[in-house]
Design an enzyme around this catalytic site. Structure first.
Site, PDB file in Angstrom:
ATOM      1  N   TYR A   1      -5.385  61.243  42.725  1.00  0.00           N
ATOM      2  CA  TYR A   1      -5.298  59.793  42.469  1.00  0.00           C
ATOM      3  C   TYR A   1      -5.019  59.059  43.781  1.00  0.00           C
ATOM      4  CZ  TYR A   1      -3.556  55.503  40.085  1.00  0.00           C
ATOM      5  OH  TYR A   1      -3.340  54.215  39.639  1.00  0.00           O
TER       6      TYR A   1
ATOM      7  N   SER B   1      -3.576  50.391  43.871  1.00  0.00           N
ATOM      8  CA  SER B   1      -2.241  50.904  43.506  1.00  0.00           C
ATOM      9  C   SER B   1      -1.435  51.036  44.791  1.00  0.00           C
ATOM     10  CB  SER B   1      -2.402  52.287  42.853  1.00  0.00           C
ATOM     11  OG  SER B   1      -1.151  52.927  42.727  1.00  0.00           O
TER      12      SER B   1
HETATM   13  N1  LIG Z   1      -0.211  51.471  35.004  1.00  0.00           N
HETATM   14  C1  LIG Z   1       0.232  51.502  36.244  1.00  0.00           C
HETATM   15  O1  LIG Z   1       1.418  51.750  36.511  1.00  0.00           O
HETATM   16  C2  LIG Z   1      -0.705  51.233  37.383  1.00  0.00           C
HETATM   17  C3  LIG Z   1      -0.155  51.099  38.668  1.00  0.00           C
HETATM   18  C4  LIG Z   1      -1.005  50.850  39.735  1.00  0.00           C
HETATM   19  C5  LIG Z   1      -2.355  50.734  39.528  1.00  0.00           C
HETATM   20  N2  LIG Z   1      -2.869  50.878  38.271  1.00  0.00           N
HETATM   21  C6  LIG Z   1      -4.312  50.760  38.116  1.00  0.00           C
HETATM   22  O2  LIG Z   1      -4.598  49.678  37.249  1.00  0.00           O
HETATM   23  C7  LIG Z   1      -5.812  49.937  36.561  1.00  0.00           C
HETATM   24  C8  LIG Z   1      -5.596  49.750  35.064  1.00  0.00           C
HETATM   25  O3  LIG Z   1      -4.575  50.648  34.656  1.00  0.00           O
HETATM   26  P1  LIG Z   1      -3.850  50.542  33.235  1.00  0.00           P
HETATM   27  O4  LIG Z   1      -2.490  51.072  33.448  1.00  0.00           O
HETATM   28  O5  LIG Z   1      -4.048  49.205  32.644  1.00  0.00           O
HETATM   29  O6  LIG Z   1      -4.700  51.652  32.425  1.00  0.00           O
HETATM   30  P2  LIG Z   1      -4.899  51.901  30.859  1.00  0.00           P
HETATM   31  O7  LIG Z   1      -3.789  51.283  30.123  1.00  0.00           O
HETATM   32  O8  LIG Z   1      -5.157  53.353  30.686  1.00  0.00           O
HETATM   33  O9  LIG Z   1      -6.269  51.093  30.554  1.00  0.00           O
HETATM   34  C9  LIG Z   1      -7.441  51.547  31.191  1.00  0.00           C
HETATM   35  C10 LIG Z   1      -8.626  50.697  30.781  1.00  0.00           C
HETATM   36  O10 LIG Z   1      -9.783  51.257  31.407  1.00  0.00           O
HETATM   37  C11 LIG Z   1     -10.719  51.694  30.412  1.00  0.00           C
HETATM   38  N3  LIG Z   1     -11.325  52.928  30.879  1.00  0.00           N
HETATM   39  C12 LIG Z   1     -10.732  54.118  31.102  1.00  0.00           C
HETATM   40  N4  LIG Z   1     -11.617  55.017  31.508  1.00  0.00           N
HETATM   41  C13 LIG Z   1     -12.821  54.371  31.541  1.00  0.00           C
HETATM   42  C14 LIG Z   1     -14.137  54.759  31.884  1.00  0.00           C
HETATM   43  N5  LIG Z   1     -14.436  56.012  32.282  1.00  0.00           N
HETATM   44  N6  LIG Z   1     -15.129  53.834  31.806  1.00  0.00           N
HETATM   45  C15 LIG Z   1     -14.857  52.567  31.402  1.00  0.00           C
HETATM   46  N7  LIG Z   1     -13.639  52.146  31.088  1.00  0.00           N
HETATM   47  C16 LIG Z   1     -12.628  53.037  31.147  1.00  0.00           C
HETATM   48  C17 LIG Z   1      -9.898  51.852  29.136  1.00  0.00           C
HETATM   49  O11 LIG Z   1     -10.657  51.678  27.935  1.00  0.00           O
HETATM   50  P3  LIG Z   1     -11.451  52.898  27.218  1.00  0.00           P
HETATM   51  O12 LIG Z   1     -10.504  54.055  27.153  1.00  0.00           O
HETATM   52  O13 LIG Z   1     -11.846  52.345  25.887  1.00  0.00           O
HETATM   53  O14 LIG Z   1     -12.642  53.179  28.076  1.00  0.00           O
HETATM   54  C18 LIG Z   1      -8.910  50.710  29.289  1.00  0.00           C
HETATM   55  O15 LIG Z   1      -9.526  49.477  28.945  1.00  0.00           O
HETATM   56  C19 LIG Z   1      -6.245  51.341  36.970  1.00  0.00           C
HETATM   57  O16 LIG Z   1      -7.191  51.256  38.006  1.00  0.00           O
HETATM   58  C20 LIG Z   1      -4.969  51.965  37.473  1.00  0.00           C
HETATM   59  O17 LIG Z   1      -5.209  52.985  38.410  1.00  0.00           O
HETATM   60  C21 LIG Z   1      -2.070  51.108  37.188  1.00  0.00           C
END
Ligand SMILES: NC(=O)c1ccc[n+]([C@@H]2O[C@H](COP(=O)([O-])OP(=O)(O)OC[C@H]3O[C@@H](n4cnc5c(N)ncnc54)[C@H](OP(=O)(O)O)[C@@H]3O)[C@@H](O)[C@H]2O)c1
Length: 249
Positions: free
Chosen positions: A151, A138
């Site tokens: 975070y 991130s």
């Molecule tokens: N969204 C943003 O703006 C943003 C920006 C920068 C970086 N990121 C990073 O990008 C990555 C993905 O983010 P996202 O926004 O796509 O998140 P998201 O929409 O919340 O999706 C998260 C995914 O991870 C799984 N997950 C969550 N907790 C888990 C656990 N304990 N064990 C296994 N799987 C788990 C979820 O499925 P289940 O709930 O079924 O387990 C889901 O498939 C993260 O590392 C986040 O920090 C996101």
């Protein structure tokens, strides 16, 4: 990208960025093992595909999760070429309200789990003399923003892991890189905005509009864009230890 199907494991593959990574890899013909806690969501993503796929329901923070998931892939397919460490989460709070649980949960999913999954795949990648490890970090891994200390600390930590592992593993043909997106249009972002609205007593749409207005392109990134930037590292043999910022135009 290579025409030979690669054997890939994607964590957090059921929605948001991870789902897009899995879909793009499947579309390109690769063999994809998908992990998340909710198996039914993963089944929906692979339904109707002719690729080799594995559904591995797993909480990445559980003891043995990494060893079990990697050995599952290696047993099924004889090795693992690409590991994409995407599962992550975070909750916002001012420092004085950041409980030990918030801190520990953030470190567990954003830092310890990537370390354990990376560690578990190193022996098989070393034996093959090839590997690609890509972490979805991130901008919070490189910059400081208020109210997200747990975070931010975890994401800074995972970039340290990427840089050290890259230095150590290059001689084995293994690259380790991170992409560092700004805000992406995913369920995680919407949950964060809902929490911010609740915390401040403001309207959700107002909180969202204020955030969008301060983003470089005045828009959220799409999961598709972030997935494509991450997957691009598969085809970059001489690039390692990067923490690539993705902020949009
Ligand atoms: N969204 C943003 O703006 C943003 C920006 C920068 C970086 N990121 C990073 O990008 C990555 C993905 O983010 P996202 O926004 O796509 O998140 P998201 O929409 O919340 O999706 C998260 C995914 O991870 C799984 N997950 C969550 N907790 C888990 C656990 N304990 N064990 C296994 N799987 C788990 C979820 O499925 P289940 O709930 O079924 O387990 C889901 O498939 C993260 O590392 C986040 O920090 C996101």
């Amino acid at each position: 990208m290579s025409n030979t199907p690669l054997r890939v494991l994607v964590t957090g593959a059921s929605r948001g960025i991870g789902e897009q990574i899995a879909v793009q890899l499947l579309d390109a013909g690769h063999s994809v093992a998908l992990t998340a806690r909710t198996a039914s969501d993963l089944e929906t993503i692979v339904a109707g595909r002719s690729n080799k796929t594995l559904i591995i329901p797993a909480d990445v923070t559980a003891p043995q999760s990494a060893e079990d998931a990697i050995s599952n892939v290696v047993s099924a397919w004889g090795g693992i070429d690409v590991l994409i460490l995407n599962a992550g989460d975070g909750s916002a709070a001012p420092i004085e309200n950041t409980t030990n649980k918030i801190w520990e949960d953030s470190i567990a999913i954003n830092l310890t789990a990537p370390f354990q999954y990376l560690r578990a795949c190193v022996p098989t990648m070393k034996a093959a003399g090839f590997g690609r490890v890509i972490v979805i970090a991130s901008t919070a891994g490189l910059e400081g923003e208020a109210n997200v200390s747990a975070y931010t600390a975890a994401k800074h930590g995972v970039i340290g892991l990427v840089r050290s592992a890259a230095a150590e593993l290059a001689k084995h043909g293994i690259t380790v890189n991170a992409v560092c997106p700004s805000y992406v249009d995913t369920p995680l972002t919407m949950r964060s905005l809902e929490a911010a609205a609740k915390r401040t007593g403001k309207n959700f749409e107002d909180v969202k509009a204020a955030l969008v207005a301060k983003l470089p392109g005045a828009r959220f990134l799409t999961p598709h864009e972030v997935a494509a930037a991450a997957i691009a590292y598969i085809a970059k043999p001489n690039v390692t230890g990067q923490a690539e910022i993705i902020k949009g135009e």
